[in-house]
Structure formats: structure tokens, C-alpha cells
Design an enzyme around this catalytic site. Structure first.
Site, PDB file in Angstrom:
ATOM      1  N   GLY A 253       1.239   1.064  -5.205  1.00  0.00           N
ATOM      2  CA  GLY A 253       0.130   1.166  -4.267  1.00  0.00           C
ATOM      3  C   GLY A 253       0.222   2.431  -3.432  1.00  0.00           C
ATOM      4  CG  MET A 255       6.729   6.835  -1.716  1.00  0.00           C
ATOM      5  SD  MET A 255       7.897   5.445  -1.701  1.00  0.00           S
ATOM      6  CE  MET A 255       9.176   6.119  -0.648  1.00  0.00           C
ATOM      7  CD  GLU A 256       8.475   3.544   2.107  1.00  0.00           C
ATOM      8  OE1 GLU A 256       7.575   3.282   1.280  1.00  0.00           O
ATOM      9  OE2 GLU A 256       9.585   2.978   2.099  1.00  0.00           O
ATOM     10  CD  GLU A 290       3.255   2.323   1.841  1.00  0.00           C
ATOM     11  OE1 GLU A 290       4.427   2.697   2.049  1.00  0.00           O
ATOM     12  OE2 GLU A 290       2.974   1.415   1.038  1.00  0.00           O
ATOM     13  CD  GLU A 312       9.199  -2.126   0.949  1.00  0.00           C
ATOM     14  OE1 GLU A 312       8.158  -2.545   1.500  1.00  0.00           O
ATOM     15  OE2 GLU A 312       9.381  -0.910   0.713  1.00  0.00           O
TER      16      GLU A 312
HETATM   17 ZN    ZN Z   1       6.915  -0.967   1.638  1.00  0.00          ZN
END
Ligand code: ZN
Length: 851
Positions: A253, A255-256, A290, A312
Site C-alpha cells: 500500500g 512505505m514510511e 505512514e 505495525e
Molecule cells: Zn506500517
């Protein structure tokens, strides 16, 4: 072979890296087929360093290597390099060549539509250069990018930029998995945000030219997230700039990466014409997720990948709190529980079951699961319920204060709660180590004004949890008098024993219990609701989650009876439903959820749990029959609900409007079963937003009477990738069971079926797998078609292939004929030579030992 003998990695084998990394300098000379990456890394041996020196590196061409300016010749392997190094601080320099244009796996540095992009979590940085690619090695990065692109981005703050070059410096130490680089012909949607302490932060959402009109909502969600994290968690943003980039080819989905989030375009781009209400809500949640990682994940990261739930679980919990605050908390909770039961409970029931913190893996990419994320978030929610909101805030403040800049473990996380509250969390910690869904049974007793609830908890032994111990289960309970008035409001009952009783004294009449309010723990509550009890709670419960749950439990019991013995839909359920729908004091989105039925896969789970063999065709038929019964019973109210929930104002994706649309559309869905298709056709013609257009088209396709609308939709949207994903998926989802595989197969021949794009692949095959009777067809056609395509995809994109394999995890539930087809498909995939490590591990776990 990519890996002759995949190695299993164990949590218990953890050893710290022998060196600190003082600073990292990277220089990229971008070329599609021959990008050169120069690295300069300052290593400082730790006192305990044993002289061994290993750097990860995969699929790299080493051009040169030096230590303190003198050339060295390291020993190379497929996993990396080892080298003789000094026992004093030294500077490692290397130059490697990589081929982004041929990187179809989308890990490391790759190209998507002419744009350079990176994805390093979990272990992609080792495909960029040689480095200790592990999350507990944190350092400050400076990045020089040379390339002929108008936009050249990396983490941190910009230092200099000019024609064909840019330099970035990130002052915050970070592990390599948070590194990012983007280069391309992109346009920015700019804005800014002033933090609580008065610092101005530049914000940009970078997109491909042509997508500028789809940025406003994402930007607004980012600013709302930044303000919320300051307000609720006291966390301010810490760089001068925050960039988000949308990319079409992406395995996940979003990415941070520090200061440079990279998003799958489906998770950030939206306009009213092209995105549905659900898309908007998902985008808002992912942007928040994110962004929140900046503190829970980036500033405090994971010591090793076994601790993935540390970042997470907590961040999913934080984004669910955010959505609850932005929209309806009850609706958010119900949707989360539907999702948890659909994905995580199914995972717990099958061969992929694992604890929230796994103890071993071969490929970490295979552990980005519902258990780590969603159950991980439930564990945080339970912790907050047990200690209370104030103590939770204190403990989290202590976590930030104590561990900022560190790579941590679950033990560190729990310790701050112990220190802040004085509570011993040894037993609570079992939630991280025991796999499986605990099952609760409840008994009641009434004696002269004292009412007693007795609970028993059980956890099925499994491979990872052979000897399960009782867990701490917070059960939020309330009691109601028969009049419907609340006798005892929410109490947290702490179940710690295998069997335990809780008494309530001084009651003037026997109450009716409402337990596990708000779904206070991720457990299965067995045999507690008789139809009369459920009907009472559906009419009277003051807890919105449990009121919905009562309706759901009635629907489920009813459907299971219909599936098992062909009985008719139950009148008392239908009339209870009618009462709730007519109650205008209830939020329309909540009433729309009430109309929903358990998913067919959930019904299969329930049947399997009860020792039955689920028959997908019988489940399908029962759900169809129930839909018609709802439509028949509610025929007077549905046209009213449809009309009174039409939205006349200009489209906005807010909770109020999307709630009204969801109830109107749920009504349309049922109305079209008994009342013709005129309303749907009119809605398709006049729709000015994707929610209305797509619902109308779905209704027509389900009735197999939407061919011309389907063509019109394709003509209208052929140049919009994200809308065309919907067009592909919808045809599979709405196909009759017998035609699902043929429909999917036909779509693979469509000129726009770019199977190398993960979104497009998932549009067709994710839809196939989600069609319960279609995928689990007795002919084996669903299994075979998916296996054919996974075999084709694996060599170019192992990560997406492996994740899609998970849809086979329930294969042992079904009858021997279906099992034989599934086993043949699994064996056929496993027989492929050169199968990736990711896919091999998943398939072997799913297939299990031969019977
Ligand atoms: Zn995450």
C-alpha cells in the site's frame, strides 16, 4: 537456483552487529541499466566485536572496494561479502552497479514508467549496495543524486540542488530499510504545515503529470494526521520538509521512508469522479498510518524483524484511533472487526497461523500478515483497556522519552507499561507468543439479587503453541434489565484463569448480559447468544458494537441453519432488522452495516469450526436466498431509505455524506432484486461520482444486465489506470459462480491487462480469490487458473506471488474433491524449478506434510 537451501532464521539467535555506523554517504549516478552507487560508510568497532565483518548485498556488481582509501578484495557470496577489517574505526568505500530497468521484483531501486523509485523494507537495501542491512544498525545518511530528471528526492532535508544533481541530508539516525530515493518527471502538489511549536514544514505530494487533480484529499489527510499526532500523542514532525510520492508499480500500500513516503498510487490518488467513498476513507487511513510511523517505527524502530509488530501493531492501532476521531467510532470498530475475522481469524485457523511475534521465518516478506498488523493492533487496544486511557498515555510518553533513537523489542514496550503502572505484564505477554484465537464460553447464574457470569477460555494447541496457557482477556461487560434499561454500565472484567467467575450484587431483577462490548478482545465468544437473547440486544443494547453484533449473530445462525438443513430465513431476525433500519436516531452508515451479511468465507470458517465440511455452493445459495428474503420483508421501507438518503449537496467524501450513500446504495442493492433495475440504470446515467456510478454498475452486472453500461464505463475511463482496475475487478466479483474463472481468463486477454503491474494483477486475481464459490469451484478451475498465473508471475515478482499464495490457506476445509484439485495446484507450483524463496516458503507451509 536463487537459494539452494533456504535458511530458517530464529529470534533466539539474535546477535548485535559488531560495529556502529557513524555516517553513511551515498552517491547515485542514475542510468536505467547501469546505475552506479558509491558508498562511504564510517564503521566503529564495538568493544565486543569479534573481528568478523559481513555486509549484506544481493544482485550487485562490485566495481571496487576500499578500506581507509586502500583497495581490498572481499570474499563475495550470493548473500553479501566478508572482509578483513581493522580493529580501529575505519572508512569503507565501495562502488557497485545495478540494473533498475530490469528490476521487476520492485525491491531495491527499480523503474516504474520511466521514474526511479526504491522499496527497501524489509531487506531491499542490500539490492542497492553492500551494507549491514538490519534494522538495529542506525545511522545518519547523506545522499547525492546525479540524473537528468526534474525531480530528485531522498530522505531528510534538501542541502543543494541544481541542473542534474541534488543533495539530501537526513539528520535523524535510521536503519537502511527507511532509505528512499525517487527521480523522475513529476509534478508537485505543494502545501505547508506549521507545527505546534511554530516550525513551518513544506509538504509536497509528487505525482505523474496528469494526476494533479487527484492530490487535494491526500494532502488534507496528511495535515489532519500531523495535527492529530500533536494533539493526541504530543508528537511533532521533525524535518523541514515532508514528501509523498505516488507510484503505479508497488507491491504494497505505502512505505514510511523517513521524510519521503512512497505510496502505491491507489493508496493516495483520489477525486470524486474516480474514487469511491471507501477509497477516500482508506486513503485517509493509510496517509495517517505512514505519517504516524515517523515516531512509531522511524524514531523508535525494531531491533530485528521478529519485532515487526512493535511498529505495525502500534501504528495500526494509532491509525484506527485517528479514523475513529475523524469519522464514526462505532462504524470504524465494526469494519475493523469484520476485517479481523475475515483475514486474521482465518489465518489462525489454517497452516499459516503464527504468533503476533513469530519466532522463526525463512523470508520476512511473508510475515507482513493480518496477525502481525491487525491482531498486533488488537493487543495494543487490550493493553489500553486494561491499564486505562491515562496510564496508556503516560506509558507511551515514557516509551518515546526512554527509547527515542533506538531499535527496540516488545520487552522494551511492555517494560514502559510496567514501570508507568506498577503492573506485572508477564501473563499479558502471552498475546505475543501464543498463536491462535482464544475461544470463550460463558455461563450465567442468578441467586437472590446476585448475578454471576462464569467464563472459560480455551486455546487450541498448534505447532507454534503446543501447550497453550490462559491469557489475560479484558472482557468489557454491561448488564441490562428486561425493560431495556441499563443495570450495570461498562466494566472491564479481567479474565486471567482458565475458568473464572464475576459477580454483580444488589440487582433487583435478573439482568441480561451484554459481553465483549466494543469487541474488547480478539476472541471467539461461543454459544452465548440464544436467538431470544440476540433479539433483545438487537433491540436494546446501549453498546453500538454489540447491537450490531447481535444482528450479525442472528443472521449468521440463520444462514448456518439454512445451509445445513435448507430451513427458511427467520422472521424474527427480519423484523428485528426492519426495526433497526427504521430507527432514524441511528447513523445511516451504521444501519447500512446492519443490512450486511457475514461474508461467505466467514460462514465457511464457522462451519469448519463446528466440524462441518463447508459447501461453497450451498453457502452461496443461502446468501442469495437471504438477500431475497431481506428484500421481500423490507419492501416497504427500502424505497424510503433509498430516497431519503440521496445526497443533494455537492459531493464530499466525509462521514455524513458517505454514510447516507452507503445506506441508499445498500437499499438499492436489495431493491433491485424485487423491483427491477430502473433505479440502478438511472443512477448509472446521472452519477457524478464514482461511488454512485460503481454501485449502479455492480447492481446491473450482478443481474447480468449491464453489458452496455460496462462498455460505456470502459470507454469513459480507459485512460485512468485506477478506475480501470475497478473495471477489471468488478466483472469477476459480479460473475455468477460458474462463470468466474472464464471471466477472469477472458480478462487476461484484454489489451490493458498488464500483469506485471501488481495492482492490475490483483484486480483480476484478487477478485477471483475473493469470489468464494468461484475460486473454490468443484471443478478446480479457480485453483488451476490462479496457479497458472502465479507460476508466470513468480520469476518477475516473488513478493506479490507469495502473498497471493495465501488465498490457498483454507484448502483443507473443503471436501476431498476440492482438496485434490487444490493439492494438485499447490504441487504443480512447487514443482517449478527456480521457484523463489518467498513463494516456496509460503507454498510449503500451506501444503504442509503429505497425508
Ligand atoms: Zn506500517
Amino acid at each position: 537456483m536463487r537459494d539452494a537451501a533456504p535458511k530458517t532464521i530464529y529470534l533466539s539467535d539474535y546477535k548485535p552487529f559488531g560495529y556502529d555506523v557513524d555516517a553513511v554517504e551515498l552517491t547515485f549516478d542514475l542510468q536505467p541499466n547501469a546505475t552506479r552507487v558509491k558508498s562511504r560508510v564510517a564503521f566503529v568497532p564495538k568493544p565486543e566485536a569479534d573481528g568478523s565483518f559481513f555486509l549484506h548485498g544481493e544482485q550487485l556488481k562490485l566495481i571496487s572496494a576500499q578500506i581507509d582509501g586502500r583497495p581490498v578484495s572481499p570474499e563475495l557470496s550470493e548473500q553479501g561479502l566478508s572482509c578483513q577489517v581493522p580493529q580501529t574505526p575505519f572508512v569503507w568505500e565501495a562502488e557497485v552497479e545495478i540494473d533498475p530497468a530490469h528490476n521487476t521484483a520492485l525491491e531495491g531501486l527499480y523503474m516504474s514508467n520511466g521514474m526511479y523509485c526504491t522499496q527497501c523494507e524489509a531487506e531491499g537495501f542490500r539490492k542497492i549496495t553492500y551494507y549491514p542491512d538490519r534494522p538495529d544498525v542506525m545511522s545518519v545518511f547523506t545522499v547525492h543524486i546525479n540524473g537528468p530528471h526534474p525531480v530528485l528526492l531522498s530522505n531528510g532535508n534538501p542541502v543543494t540542488r541544481g541542473d542534474g544533481f541534488a543533495e539530501w541530508h537526513d539528520p535523524w539516525p535510521k536503519p537502511a530499510y527507511l532509505f528512499a530515493l525517487v527521480a523522475g518527471d513529476l509534478v508537485a502538489h505543494p502545501d505547508d504545515f506549521t507545527t505546534k511549536s511554530g516550525r513551518k514544514v513544506d509538504l509536497n505530494l509528487y505525482v505523474r503529470p496528469g494526476d494533479e487533480g487527484k492530490c487535494a484529499f491526500g494532502m488534507q489527510a496528511l495535515k489532519a494526521s500531523m495535527a492529530w499526532d500533536e494533539e493526541e500523542y504530543g508528537r511533532e514532525y521533525d524535518l523541514d520538509i515532508f514528501n509523498i510520492v505516488a507510484v503505479d508499480d508497488f507491491n504494497m500500500g505505502a512505505m514510511e521512508n523517513k521524510g519521503l513516503n512512497v505510496f502505491n498510487s491507489s493508496a493516495v490518488l483520489a477525486s470524486p469522479e474516480t474514487a469511491t467513498d471507501m477509497n477516500f476513507e482508506r486513503i485517509e487511513a493509510i496517509i495517517a498510518h505512514e505519517y504516524f510511523h515517523n515516531w512509531t517505527g522511524n524514531r523508535i524502530t525494531c531491533r530485528d524483524w521478529f519485532q515487526l509488530c512493535l511498529k505495525e501493531g502500534l501504528t495500526v492501532y494509532r491509525d484506527s484511533q485517528f479514523t475513529s476521531d475523524m469519522r464514526s467510532a462505532a462504524v470504524k470498530r465494526i469494519r475493523d472487526v469484520i476485517d479481523l475475522r475475515g483475514r486474521q481469524f482465518a489465518e489462525d485457523q489454517g497452516p499459516l497461523a503464527h504468533p503476533v511475534r513469530p519466532e522463526s521465518f525463512q523470508e520476512i516478506n511473508n510475515f507482513y500478515t493480518a496477525t502481525v498488523y491487525e491482531k498486533g493492533a488488537e493487543v495494543i487496544g487490550m493493553l489500553r483497556r486494561l491499564v486505562g486511557a491515562d496510564a496508556y498515555s503516560k506509558a507511551v510518553d515514557l516509551y518515546f522519552e526512554r527509547h527515542d533513537g533506538q531499535a527496540c523489542t516488545i520487552e522494551d514496550w511492555l517494560k514502559v507499561f510496567e514501570d508507568a503502572t506498577g503492573r506485572n505484564l508477564d501473563q499479558f505477554k502471552l498475546w505475543y507468543s501464543q498463536a491462535g484465537t482464544p475461544r470463550l464460553t460463558m455461563k450465567e447464574a442468578w441467586d437472590k439479587g446476585t448475578y454471576t457470569l462464569q467464563f472459560t477460555q480455551k486455546l487450541k494447541p498448534s505447532e507454534t503453541t503446543p501447550d497453550p496457557q490462559p491469557q489475560v482477556i479484558p472482557i468489557v461487560a454491561g448488564l441490562l434489565f428486561p425493560s431495556g434499561k441499563e443495570a450495570v454500565s461498562d466494566q472491564v472484567l479481567e479474565l486471567t484463569e482458565a475458568t473464572q467467575s464475576f459477580s454483580f450484587e444488589g440487582l433487583k431483577e435478573r439482568p441480561i448480559p451484554s459481553v465483549l462490548r466494543g469487541f474488547s478482545a480478539p476472541v471467539v465468544l461461543e454459544n452465548t447468544l440464544t436467538p431470544e437473547h440476540a433479539a433483545f440486544l438487537l433491540a436494546h443494547d446501549t453498546d453500538p458494537f454489540n447491537r450490531w453484533e447481535a444482528g450479525r449473530s442472528l443472521a449468521k445462525a440463520n444462514l448456518l441453519n439454512m445451509i445445513r438443513n435448507g430451513s427458511e430465513p427467520d422472521e424474527s431476525y427480519l423484523s428485528g432488522l426492519g426495526t433497526v433500519l427504521a430507527d432514524r436516531s441511528l447513523d445511516p452508515s451504521y444501519r447500512a452495516l446492519m443490512l450486511g451479511l457475514p461474508s461467505q468465507s466467514d460462514l465457511a470458517t464457522a462451519l469448519f469450526d463446528a466440524g462441518d465440511v463447508p459447501d461453497p455452493d450451498a453457502i452461496w445459495t443461502a446468501c442469495e436466498t437471504m438477500g431475497h428474503a431481506q428484500a421481500g420483508h423490507l419492501k416497504d421501507i427500502l424505497p424510503i431509505l433509498f430516497e431519503e438518503n440521496q445526497v443533494a449537496e455537492a459531493y464530499a467524501p466525509n462521514a455524513d455524506q458517505s454514510g447516507r450513500r452507503s445506506l441508499a446504495n445498500a437499499s438499492l442493492w436489495l431493491l433491485s432484486l424485487t423491483d427491477g433495475l430502473d433505479r440502478a440504470r438511472a443512477q448509472f446515467e446521472t452519477a457524478d461520482n464514482m461511488t454512485q456510478q460503481l454501485t449502479a454498475l455492480s447492481v446491473l452486472l450482478r443481474a447480468q444486465d449491464g453489458a452496455s453500461e460496462l462498455r460505456a464505463f470502459e470507454t469513459q475511463w480507459s485512460s485512468d489506470r485506477l478506475v480501470m482496475d475497478k473495471w477489471f475487478a468488478l466483472q469477476v466479483v459480479q460473475a455468477p459462480p460458474a462463470e468466474v474463472s472464464a471471466t477472469a481468463l477472458a480478462l487476461t486477454a484484454h489489451a490493458d491487462f498488464n500483469w506485471k503491474n501488481p495492482n492490475r494483477f490483483r484486480a483480476v486475481f484478487g477478485a477471483l480469490a475473493s469470489h468464494h464459490p468461484g475460486f473454490h469451484s468443484a471443478s478446480g478451475a479457480g485453483y488451476n487458473l490462479l496457479a497458472d498465473w502465479l507460476i508466470k508471475l513468480d520469476p518477475i515478482n516473488p513478493q506479490t506471488t507469495a502473498r497471493m499464495c495465501a488465498v490457498f490457506q483454507t484448502w483443507r476445509r473443503y471436501d476431498t474433491g476440492r482438496q485434490a484439485h487444490a493439492r494438485a495446484a499447490l504441487d504443480r507450483m512447487l514443482a517449478v524449478s527456480d521457484l523463489s524463496r518467498d513463494t516456496t516458503e509460503m507454498l510449503e507451509r500451506i501444503r504442509g506434510d503429505s497425508i
